[in-house]
Design a protein around this motif. Structure first.
Motif, PDB file in Angstrom:
ATOM      1  N   LEU A   1       0.808  -1.211   0.000  1.00  0.00           N
ATOM      2  CA  LEU A   1       0.000   0.000   0.000  1.00  0.00           C
ATOM      3  C   LEU A   1       0.845   1.265   0.000  1.00  0.00           C
ATOM      4  CD1 LEU A   1      -2.956  -0.923   2.373  1.00  0.00           C
ATOM      5  CD2 LEU A   1      -2.944  -0.783  -0.109  1.00  0.00           C
ATOM      6  N   GLU A   2       2.063   1.185   0.495  1.00  0.00           N
ATOM      7  CA  GLU A   2       2.929   2.367   0.498  1.00  0.00           C
ATOM      8  C   GLU A   2       3.255   2.813  -0.924  1.00  0.00           C
ATOM      9  OE1 GLU A   2       7.250   0.223   1.151  1.00  0.00           O
ATOM     10  OE2 GLU A   2       5.960   0.563   2.875  1.00  0.00           O
ATOM     11  N   PHE A   3       3.078   1.922  -1.899  1.00  0.00           N
ATOM     12  CA  PHE A   3       3.302   2.283  -3.289  1.00  0.00           C
ATOM     13  C   PHE A   3       2.312   3.355  -3.746  1.00  0.00           C
ATOM     14  CE2 PHE A   3       2.204   1.650  -7.783  1.00  0.00           C
ATOM     15  CZ  PHE A   3       3.412   2.001  -8.352  1.00  0.00           C
ATOM     16  N   LEU A   4       1.120   3.384  -3.161  1.00  0.00           N
ATOM     17  CA  LEU A   4       0.110   4.358  -3.566  1.00  0.00           C
ATOM     18  C   LEU A   4       0.599   5.794  -3.360  1.00  0.00           C
ATOM     19  CD1 LEU A   4      -3.117   2.646  -2.196  1.00  0.00           C
ATOM     20  CD2 LEU A   4      -2.305   2.732  -4.560  1.00  0.00           C
ATOM     21  N   THR A   5       1.451   6.005  -2.371  1.00  0.00           N
ATOM     22  CA  THR A   5       1.980   7.356  -2.143  1.00  0.00           C
ATOM     23  C   THR A   5       2.972   7.749  -3.228  1.00  0.00           C
ATOM     24  OG1 THR A   5       3.758   6.538  -0.728  1.00  0.00           O
ATOM     25  CG2 THR A   5       1.698   7.147   0.358  1.00  0.00           C
ATOM     26  N   LYS A   6       3.499   6.785  -3.960  1.00  0.00           N
ATOM     27  CA  LYS A   6       4.476   7.070  -5.015  1.00  0.00           C
ATOM     28  C   LYS A   6       3.814   7.370  -6.361  1.00  0.00           C
ATOM     29  CE  LYS A   6       7.913   4.191  -2.766  1.00  0.00           C
ATOM     30  NZ  LYS A   6       8.735   3.006  -2.850  1.00  0.00           N
ATOM     31  N   LEU A   7       2.498   7.211  -6.451  1.00  0.00           N
ATOM     32  CA  LEU A   7       1.810   7.488  -7.712  1.00  0.00           C
ATOM     33  C   LEU A   7       2.000   8.936  -8.142  1.00  0.00           C
ATOM     34  CD1 LEU A   7      -1.552   5.557  -7.225  1.00  0.00           C
ATOM     35  CD2 LEU A   7       0.383   4.913  -8.661  1.00  0.00           C
ATOM     36  N   ALA A   8       2.013   9.855  -7.202  1.00  0.00           N
ATOM     37  CA  ALA A   8       2.186  11.275  -7.528  1.00  0.00           C
ATOM     38  C   ALA A   8       3.640  11.600  -7.854  1.00  0.00           C
ATOM     39  CB  ALA A   8       1.701  12.135  -6.365  1.00  0.00           C
ATOM     40  N   ASP A   9       4.572  10.729  -7.499  1.00  0.00           N
ATOM     41  CA  ASP A   9       5.997  10.976  -7.768  1.00  0.00           C
ATOM     42  C   ASP A   9       6.460  10.420  -9.109  1.00  0.00           C
ATOM     43  OD1 ASP A   9       6.121  12.116  -5.257  1.00  0.00           O
ATOM     44  OD2 ASP A   9       6.803  10.276  -4.287  1.00  0.00           O
TER      45      ASP A   9
END
Length: 151
Positions: A123-131
Motif C-alpha cells: 500500500l505504500e506504493f500508492l503514495t508514489k503514484l504522484a511521484d
C-alpha cells in the motif's frame, strides 16, 4: 507493600517511580554505616525504599494494573473502528477497481522484469503514484489514473 488500589493512584505511583534511587545512590546508601537519624529526610525516605524488595518491578506492574482497563477500552475502540473500515473497504467496488488498475499499470510498467506479473503491491506504493512522472514531466501516474478512471 500491599499496593492497595484504593490508597495509591496511578499518578502518585508514577511520581514515586521517578523518585527511585539511582544505582549510585543505592551504592552510597548501602555503604552508609552511621545512624539513620543523622540522614536528611530525603535520604531516610530513599533508605526506606531500599527495604522494599523488587520495588521498581512491583511499581511497574502496579501501574500496568491500574491503567489496564483504560488501555483496553482505548484499544477496543480502535479495533472497532478498524473493523468498520475493513468492512467498508471490502464493500467499496470503486476502490477495488482503482487498486486493480494500479496493479495492472505497475505490471505493465515493469514488463517482463522481475517485478512484472505481480499478484499484489504494498500500500505504500500508492503514495508514489504522484511521484512517478511521465516522459514529458507534465503529469504523473496519479493524473493518468484519475483520467483513466473518469473514462
Amino acid at each position: 507493600m500491599s499496593l492497595d488500589t484504593r490508597t495509591l493512584q496511578p499518578n502518585f505511583v508514577v511520581q514515586l517511580m521517578r523518585l527511585l534511587p539511582t544505582d549510585q545512590e543505592v551504592a552510597a546508601l548501602q555503604s552508609y554505616t552511621g545512624p539513620k537519624e543523622d540522614l536528611g529526610v530525603a535520604e531516610r525516605f530513599l533508605f526506606e525504599l531500599l527495604c522494599i524488595p523488587r520495588l521498581k518491578p512491583r511499581l511497574q506492574c502496579f501501574v500496568f494494573i491500574l491503567e489496564f482497563n483504560a488501555r483496553l477500552h482505548d484499544l477496543s475502540e480502535n479495533v472497532e473502528v478498524f473493523s468498520y473500515a475493513i468492512h467498508d473497504i471490502k464493500r467499496c467496488t470503486s476502490l477495488v477497481k482503482v487498486l486493480e488498475i494500479v496493479l495492472a499499470l505497475g505490471n505493465y510498467m515493469n514488463g517482463q522484469g522481475p517485478k512484472g506479473g505481480a499478484y499484489g503491491f504494498k500500500l505504500e506504493f500508492l503514495t508514489k503514484l504522484a511521484d512517478t512522472k511521465t516522459s514529458d514531466n507534465k503529469s504523473t501516474l496519479l493524473h493518468y489514473l484519475v483520467n483513466f478512471e473518469s473514462c
